[in-house]
Every structure is written in structure tokens, then in C-alpha cells.
Write a protein that holds these residues in place. Structure first.
Motif, PDB file in Angstrom:
ATOM      1  N   ARG A  36       0.830  -1.114   0.133  1.00  9.69           N
ATOM      2  CA  ARG A  36       0.002   0.154   0.086  1.00  9.69           C
ATOM      3  C   ARG A  36       0.793   1.330   0.065  1.00  9.69           C
ATOM      4  N   THR A  37       2.087   1.228  -0.450  1.00 10.14           N
ATOM      5  CA  THR A  37       2.734   2.436  -0.631  1.00 10.14           C
ATOM      6  C   THR A  37       2.267   3.135  -1.709  1.00 10.14           C
ATOM      7  N   LEU A  38       1.619   2.402  -2.657  1.00 13.07           N
ATOM      8  CA  LEU A  38       0.798   3.165  -3.988  1.00 13.07           C
ATOM      9  C   LEU A  38      -0.526   2.519  -3.792  1.00 13.07           C
ATOM     10  N   VAL A  39      -1.616   3.297  -4.150  1.00 13.30           N
ATOM     11  CA  VAL A  39      -3.107   2.627  -4.057  1.00 13.30           C
ATOM     12  C   VAL A  39      -3.489   2.853  -5.595  1.00 13.30           C
ATOM     13  N   VAL A  40      -4.703   2.314  -5.675  1.00 15.08           N
ATOM     14  CA  VAL A  40      -5.239   2.275  -6.860  1.00 15.08           C
ATOM     15  C   VAL A  40      -5.594   3.633  -7.603  1.00 15.08           C
ATOM     16  N   GLU A  41      -5.710   4.829  -6.900  1.00  7.18           N
ATOM     17  CA  GLU A  41      -5.499   6.080  -7.390  1.00  7.18           C
ATOM     18  C   GLU A  41      -4.092   6.507  -8.052  1.00  7.18           C
ATOM     19  N   ASP A  42      -3.245   5.886  -7.499  1.00  6.35           N
ATOM     20  CA  ASP A  42      -1.768   6.297  -8.326  1.00  6.35           C
ATOM     21  C   ASP A  42      -1.768   5.302  -9.507  1.00  6.35           C
ATOM     22  N   MET A  43      -2.321   3.991  -9.178  1.00  7.00           N
ATOM     23  CA  MET A  43      -2.196   3.402 -10.715  1.00  7.00           C
ATOM     24  C   MET A  43      -3.001   4.104 -11.730  1.00  7.00           C
ATOM     25  N   GLU A  44      -3.992   4.840 -11.370  1.00  9.16           N
ATOM     26  CA  GLU A  44      -4.760   5.636 -12.223  1.00  9.16           C
ATOM     27  C   GLU A  44      -4.157   6.710 -12.862  1.00  9.16           C
ATOM     28  N   THR A  45      -3.040   7.099 -12.214  1.00  7.78           N
ATOM     29  CA  THR A  45      -2.381   8.009 -12.940  1.00  7.78           C
ATOM     30  C   THR A  45      -1.266   7.830 -13.642  1.00  7.78           C
ATOM     31  N   ILE A  46      -1.029   6.623 -13.950  1.00  3.37           N
ATOM     32  CA  ILE A  46       0.014   6.142 -14.989  1.00  3.37           C
ATOM     33  C   ILE A  46      -0.360   6.656 -16.416  1.00  3.37           C
ATOM     34  N   PRO A  47       0.545   7.285 -16.890  1.00  2.00           N
ATOM     35  CA  PRO A  47       0.492   8.259 -18.244  1.00  2.00           C
ATOM     36  C   PRO A  47       0.414   7.199 -19.449  1.00  2.00           C
ATOM     37  N   TRP A  48      -0.963   6.923 -19.953  1.00  2.00           N
ATOM     38  CA  TRP A  48      -0.948   5.806 -20.728  1.00  2.00           C
ATOM     39  C   TRP A  48      -0.562   6.446 -22.005  1.00  2.00           C
ATOM     40  N   ASN A  49      -0.737   7.625 -22.308  1.00  2.00           N
ATOM     41  CA  ASN A  49      -0.289   8.498 -23.590  1.00  2.00           C
ATOM     42  C   ASN A  49       0.968   7.928 -23.476  1.00  2.00           C
ATOM     43  N   ILE A  50       1.908   8.033 -22.768  1.00  2.00           N
ATOM     44  CA  ILE A  50       3.432   7.753 -22.955  1.00  2.00           C
ATOM     45  C   ILE A  50       3.587   6.092 -23.162  1.00  2.00           C
ATOM     46  N   ILE A  51       2.987   5.425 -21.926  1.00  2.00           N
ATOM     47  CA  ILE A  51       3.112   4.046 -22.415  1.00  2.00           C
ATOM     48  C   ILE A  51       2.634   3.418 -23.728  1.00  2.00           C
ATOM     49  N   LEU A  52       1.705   3.915 -24.174  1.00  2.00           N
ATOM     50  CA  LEU A  52       1.143   3.614 -25.444  1.00  2.00           C
ATOM     51  C   LEU A  52       2.277   4.007 -26.641  1.00  2.00           C
ATOM     52  N   LEU A  53       3.016   5.153 -26.447  1.00  2.00           N
ATOM     53  CA  LEU A  53       3.898   5.773 -27.449  1.00  2.00           C
ATOM     54  C   LEU A  53       5.155   4.700 -27.538  1.00  2.00           C
TER      55      LEU A  53
END
Lengths: 183, 510
Positions: free
Chosen positions: B347-364
Motif C-alpha cells: 500500500r505504498t501506492l494505491v489504486v488512485e496512483d495506478m490510475e495516474t499512469i500516463p497511458w499516453n506515454i506507455i502507448l507511445l
């Protein structure tokens, strides 16, 4: 949070007298100062102050209505919008940059340099556009739900595709208070 | 009261209040430029799609390399992606999706091949490093490091610049340079506001923010954690060279001297060309101490993030140096994701942090891998390489390597650096075979320049972030950017010719 709100509101629908409609609580547009969209933040602030002085502090507008040249309602300028518009650049957030209020310790005076320049911005750049509207015949619970969901303090009430007035969260709160505390 | 308001002078411009008021219609502006570039990209793709077959490429020994129809289409797709990426007709991640889509519907590659690249292990590695950056920011470790640095360097402006650049470069060893720039930026703005009361740009401000962007790039070339381009490049390198792996520590071994040298040079360039107007910022240390006090002692989250960094580094060491097969065969991406999973388990990171993953960059990055592999699999890379090989035939190998590196440097200023690598590596590695150059030197030289777009704001996210400070113009960034760019090319020549061979890098093919 939202499902909970939904549940509460359904309860409220039952509790709240359905004979009261949004149009019964709305206030006329003239209750707020009107400004054109090209006004600067500085001018808007002057109007807020003037109004407060005029009514000897009895009434201080929490928002101004912004109109275009055809006198059509474009948006609402809240005090929060004005403050956000005046913020120095470091507070501006983008998708990447997250502001850190603690850093205000490093800054010189309140709001630092650039405040004067920022106050020359037109209100159209910082006003809240009309995100949500309510129909005059809507029940109060629906209006509350819309305002909570969209996180707004007031919204226009539409009747026959015209803006008939404004409904405020504070007025709706008054109704809820009556239910909780009695008349 | 309403009557009074009606009579209030609200300035010129509004007509008499009408009886009936409506809500103003939303203004819809048509962005013609965007439409033009969308069409230009499509036109390029379909030009190659419908074109008759192009002639064979012939290598110096007379061997013919035909370009299959899929290869021709791949070149068209690559041009379309380049146009869409450069002019950002839509989010860069969405352009990446289009790369997968076009390969599939126009039968350039099978859906299996085209779309699986989007979750190539390299992309998972990038995902892991993004999560690592998030953990640093969320735990407050980034801030703590920055305040410590300011406390150490004191109030002398030149040393503040040096300390800032060192902390930025230091952080890029552990997390993506974009995350570093985004985390440090607000602090630098606060420092600058303490330096100057006015809103006007200052020389110190120019140096601080331009230097921030430059050092973020220079530091990011040193480890696999600093940017995704190295991981993506190493993934391609492994595929194109038949399984040669670039180890975690071999990258550091070769890149650390160059990266560190560039960081110091950038500082020298900055204090020469943007000499601060004032020698000191009085009161900075005291205020930073207040900030540090507010943070309090290190919390458990911060400690856990540090432990995780050490665990990841330990696993990379074991992979590189231990003879135990379990560690030796562990995939790079798997090591990064160990940290990701543990951050969420604890729980150092929570689901809200998961949702901040920049998909734009990952997809790039997924799209960059996909177009890179597409050029390679369809033989388009080979065909282009052989077509160009005659240009370099008479040239000494060093000229060829530097030409490739310079080409990447120009490209990386225009497009995302991972895309620049994806486009150049497949072609340059094939040419290298003809000139007797070892693939390693091409890879490291390209990687060095890919990480340092010093001229254009669109070259890298830290450049764009620095620009938000309004301390310099895009023109100034472009003009001054030539200085470190030339310095980098000069260093690269020395490294390719003397230093890297001394350090054990193969430069000529056996």
C-alpha cells in the motif's frame, strides 16, 4: 462516493416534498452583477468590492455572471476563479506539473511577482463555463444531485430554452436544513 | 436590490439587459492545420500503399535485396507516424495505436505480431520505471532530496545551479527524466521567485530552467531507469543482433563518464552564457530549513521506496555478475515489475496512483517498438540501409558512426527520442555490418544523442516543462542549444575513437 450519494438522494426524493420545484427556489439573474467577457480580473474585483460597499457588507457577491456582446450567458466567475487567475505561475498545474502549496514558504510576498500582470487577464480566461443547467420543473433532489456531481455552487435554471434564473446550493441547503432541523 | 444591480455601471460593451436571456452557444473552432497534417500523413501512407513495387537495393557485393509490398507499406506507415508525431495531430499515444491498427487492417503484419509489441517486455520495463517515479513523488522522497541539496549548496547562485543540475542528474539515474523534471520544476520556480522580485526573465532564470532541461537529458542516458529509450533500444538491439543483450551495468559503465562529463559541461556553459546577475540568494538556506522541518523525519513509505530501489539494483547486479542461472536468466522487465507489485502489496501506492499512469506515454513506447519491429520484420529496414550504404562506403567508420549519431540528434529534437531510436537503429545496424563496424558502438552513440535534444522544446518532456517557466523563448532555447549539441558531438568523437575502446567496447566487427 457517487453510489452513496445516489442512494442518499433517492432517500431524499422520498423525504423531500416533491411539490417544490427548482423554479420555486431560483433567484433572478439580476441578483448578481453582470459583466462582459472582456473585463479584466481587476475590473471584476472592483465590482465585487463596490457591491459589498454598496450594501454595507450585507451582501457580498460570491460570483459574477459573464455575458457576451449579445447578452447571452457565457459563464460564471466565482471568487475561486478570480483567485486561481491571480495565482503566480508556479501554482499553475498541467498534466505533469503538480503544485506544492508548501513551497509558498520559499516565495517572497503573498502571490509573489506577476500579480499585477495577472490581474489584467480577461475574465473569459478563468471563468467557469456553464457545465450544467437545471430545468425549472426539476425536483430539488435532482438539482442537488447535479450540483454535487459537477461540484458547482450555482447553476442556471432553464425554462422554454431561456435562462429564467439561478439556483444556488445554499438555497437547496436551506431546504435540507428544514428537513433535518424542522421549520 | 435587483433594481440597483440593473443600474450598476458594468462598463462599456454590454447592451441593455434584454427581457429574455439565453445561454451562449459554445464556440467551435476548426483547426485547419491539424486537419491538413492528418491528411498529409494519410496521403503519404496511401502513396506508398498504392505505389508500384520499388526497385531492389543492391549491396556493394552485388547482392540484391527486394522490397516486399509489406516493406513498402511499412515505409509509408513510418512516414505517416512521423508526420503525426511531429505535428501532434492527436495525442502521441493515439498515433501509436494507429500504428498498430494500420499494420493490422492493411495486412502489413499479422495482428498478433503488430499488437503484441505494445506489451513487449521493454514496455513493461518502462511501466515499472514510471511506477518507480510515482512512488518517489508520492512518498515525498523527491522533495526531501531536493531540500537536502539546497541546504548543502547554500546561497551562492553558481553553486545553486551546480547543485540543482547534480540532483537532477542524480535522480535521473533512478527514475524517468520526465518525472524528475516535473517534480523539481515547482521548487525551481519558487527559488527563482526568491531570486527576483520582478516577473521579467533573468539570466539566472534562463540558466536554471534551460539547464534543468539539458541536465535531465544528459543524466538520463546513464542508466536504464532514466528513460525508456535505452530499454526500447536494448530490446531492438537484442532482436536485430540475434540475442546480444546489453546488460544493466554495461550501459552504466559506458554511459556514466559521458553523461557526467556532459552535466559538468552544461553547468560551465550555463554559468558562462547565463551568468547570474546576483552572486547570492539571501535567506534561501533559512527558508529551505523551514521546509525541511515541515517534512519531519523520514516516514515508512520513504524508507520502503529506498529499500525497493536497493532491491532492484541488487537484482540487476545479480543478473549481471552472478553465475546462478535463476538470477542470470531473470528478465530486465521482470526485475522492474517486482518493485511495482511490492509497492501495491504494501500500500505504498494505491489504486488512485495506478490510475495516474500516463497511458499516453506507455502507448507511445508500445507504438515505437511496433514500428521499429515492423520496419525490421518486413525487410524495409534492410532495404533502406542497403540503399544508403553506398553513401558511406568510402567513409572511415568513425565518420559513419558520428553521422548516424548526428542524424539521431536531429531526429530526437523533432520526435520523441524513443521513436528516433526505433527509426534509426534497425537501419543503422544493418549498414554497420557492411562497414565492419560493431553494433555496440552504433547503439551507444545513438543512445547518447537520442537522450540529449538540446534545441527544440518538442524534443523531450523536460524541455517543455522548463518552457512553462516563461524564462526563455523557444528561439533562445534553439540558439543556445547548439553549444551543448556541438560539445556532445565532439565528446562523442573522442569517446568512440579512444575512450570506449579502452573501456572494452568492441568498435570494429570481428
Amino acid at each position: 462516493m457517487v453510489p452513496l450519494v445516489q442512494e442518499k438522494l433517492t432517500e431524499m426524493e422520498v423525504l423531500m416534498p416533491n411539490d417544490k420545484k427548482v423554479k420555486d427556489l431560483m433567484i433572478p439573474l439580476e441578483d448578481y452583477p453582470h459583466i462582459p467577457y472582456w473585463f479584466t480580473l481587476r475590473q471584476a474585483m472592483a465590482i465585487v468590492r463596490e457591491t459589498a460597499i454598496k450594501y454595507e457588507g450585507q451582501f457580498e457577491p460570491r460570483a459574477l455572471l459573464v455575458f457576451d456582446e449579445k447578452y447571452q450567458l457565457m459563464g460564471i466567475l466565482t471568487l475561486r476563479d478570480i483567485i486561481k487567475g491571480l495565482e503566480p505561475r508556479f501554482m499553475q498545474e498541467s498534466g505533469l506539473i503538480k503544485a506544492d502549496p508548501n513551497l509558498a514558504v520559499l516565495m517572497g510576498d503573498l502571490f509573489g511577482p506577476g500579480l499585477k500582470e495577472a490581474s489584467q487577464k480577461p475574465v473569459s480566461e478563468v471563468m467557469s463555463p456553464i457545465k450544467v443547467t437545471s430545468q425549472g420543473n426539476d425536483v430539488l433532489a435532482k438539482a442537488i444531485f447535479l450540483m454535487i456531481k459537477e461540484n458547482v455552487g450555482m447553476m442556471p435554471v432553464i425554462q422554454d430554452s431561456k435562462v429564467a434564473g439561478m439556483i444556488r446550493l445554499s438555497d437547496l441547503f436551506g431546504e435540507i436544513s428544514k428537513m433535518v432541523l424542522g421549520e | 436590490m435587483a433594481e440597483d444591480i440593473k443600474k450598476m455601471p458594468v462598463g462599456a460593451g454590454l447592451p441593455e439587459m434584454p427581457e429574455e436571456i439565453v445561454i451562449a452557444p459554445k464556440k467551435v473552432a476548426i483547426d485547419w492545420k491539424r486537419i491538413l497534417f492528418i491528411l498529409l500523413g494519410l496521403a503519404l501512407f496511401f502513396l506508398f500503399y498504392f505505389m508500384s513495387d520499388l526497385g531492389d537495393a543492391v549491396d556493394p557485393s552485388g547482392k540484391h535485396f527486394p522490397l516486399p509490398p509489406q516493406g513498402r507499406m511499412a515505409i509509408g506507415l513510418f512516414l505517416m507516424a512521423a508526420v503525426w508525431w511531429i505535428f501532434e495531430v492527436m495525442p502521441i499515444g493515439a498515433t501509436a495505436i494507429a500504428i498498430g491498427l494500420f499494420q493490422t487492417i492493411f495486412m502489413i503484419r499479422t495482428a498478433d505480431a503488430a499488437l503484441k509489441d505494445f506489451f513487449d517486455p521493454s514496455v513493461w520495463f518502462i511501466f515499472g520505471s514510471v511506477v518507480m517515479g510515482t512512488a518517489f513523488s508520492v512518498s515525498g522522497l523527491t522533495k526531501r532530496m531536493a531540500y537536502k541539496m539546497l541546504n548543502v549548496v547554500g546561497e551562492n547562485t553558481n553553486f545553486i545551479l551546480l547543485g540543482t543540475f547534480l540532483i537532477i542528474a542524480g535522480m535521473t539515474l533512478l527514475m524517468a527524466h520526465t518525472a524528475v523534471a516535473a517534480a523539481i520544476f515547482p521548487l525551481l520556480v519558487a527559488i527563482h521567485s526568491l531570486y527576483s522580485e520582478s516577473d521579467q526573465p533573468t539570466r539566472f532564470g534562463k540558466g536554471l530552467f534551460i539547464g534543468m532541461a539539458w541536465t535531465a537529458g544528459a543524466g538520463s542516458v546513464i542508466t536504464f531507469l532514466g528513460s525508456a529509450r535505452a530499454v526500447a533500444g536494448a530490446g531492438m538491439f537484442q532482436k536485430f543482433t540475434g540475442g546480444t543483450e546489453i546488460g544493466f551495468f554495461s550501459l552504466i559503465w559506458y554511459m556514466l563518464p559521458l553523461g557526467a562529463l556532459m552535466v559538468v559541461c552544461i553547468w560551465l556553459i550555463v554559468i558562462t552564457f547565463f551568468k547570474p546577475e546576483r552572486p547570492r540568494i539571501d535567506g534561501l538556506r533559512e527558508r529551505v530549513a523551514t521546509l525541511g522541518k515541515e517534512l519531519g523525519p523520514m516516514n515508512s513509505k520513504e524508507k520502503f521506496v529506498i529499500i525497493m530501489v536497493l532491491v532492484v539494483l541488487f537484482l540487476f547486479m545479480m543478473k549481471s555478475f552472478s553465475p546462478i542461472p535463476f538470477f542470470k536468466d531473470m528478465d530486465r522487465a521482470a526485475i522492474m515489475i517486482v518493485a511495482t507489485v511490492l509497492f501495491f502489496i504494501t500500500r505504498t501506492l494505491v489504486v488512485e496512483d495506478m490510475e495516474t499512469i500516463p497511458w499516453n506515454i506507455i502507448l507511445l513506447f508500445g507504438g515505437a517498438m511496433s514500428i521499429g519491429y515492423c520496419l525490421y520484420d518486413t525487410k524495409a529496414a534492410e532495404w533502406m540501409a542497403v540503399s544508403w550504404v553506398s553513401w558511406f562506403q568510402k567513409a572511415p567508420w568513425l565518420v559513419f558512426v558520428l553521422a548516424i549519431a548526428f542524424f539521431v540528434l536531429c531526429m530526437t529534437n523533432f520526435i520523441m527520442n524513443v521513436a528516433a531510436i526505433a527509426i534509426t537503429l534497425p537501419v543503422s545496424l544493418v549498414i554497420a555490418r557492411y562497414l565492419g563496424v560493431a553494433p555496440e558502438v552504433i547503439f551507444f552513440a545513438s543512445l547518447a544523442t537520442a537522450g540529449m535534444p538540446f534545441n527544440l522544446l518538442i524534443g523531450a518532456a523536460p524541455n517543455a516543462i522548463a518552457y512553462e517557466s516563461k524564462q526563455f523563448t523557444a528561439g533562445e532555447f534553439f540558439t543556445y542549444g547548439w553549444i551543448p549539441s556541438i560539445v556532445l558531438m565532439a565528446f562523442l568523437a573522442v569517446f568512440c575513437y579512444f575512450i570506449w575502446p579502452l573501456m572494452g567496447m568492441p568498435v570494429l566487427a570481428k
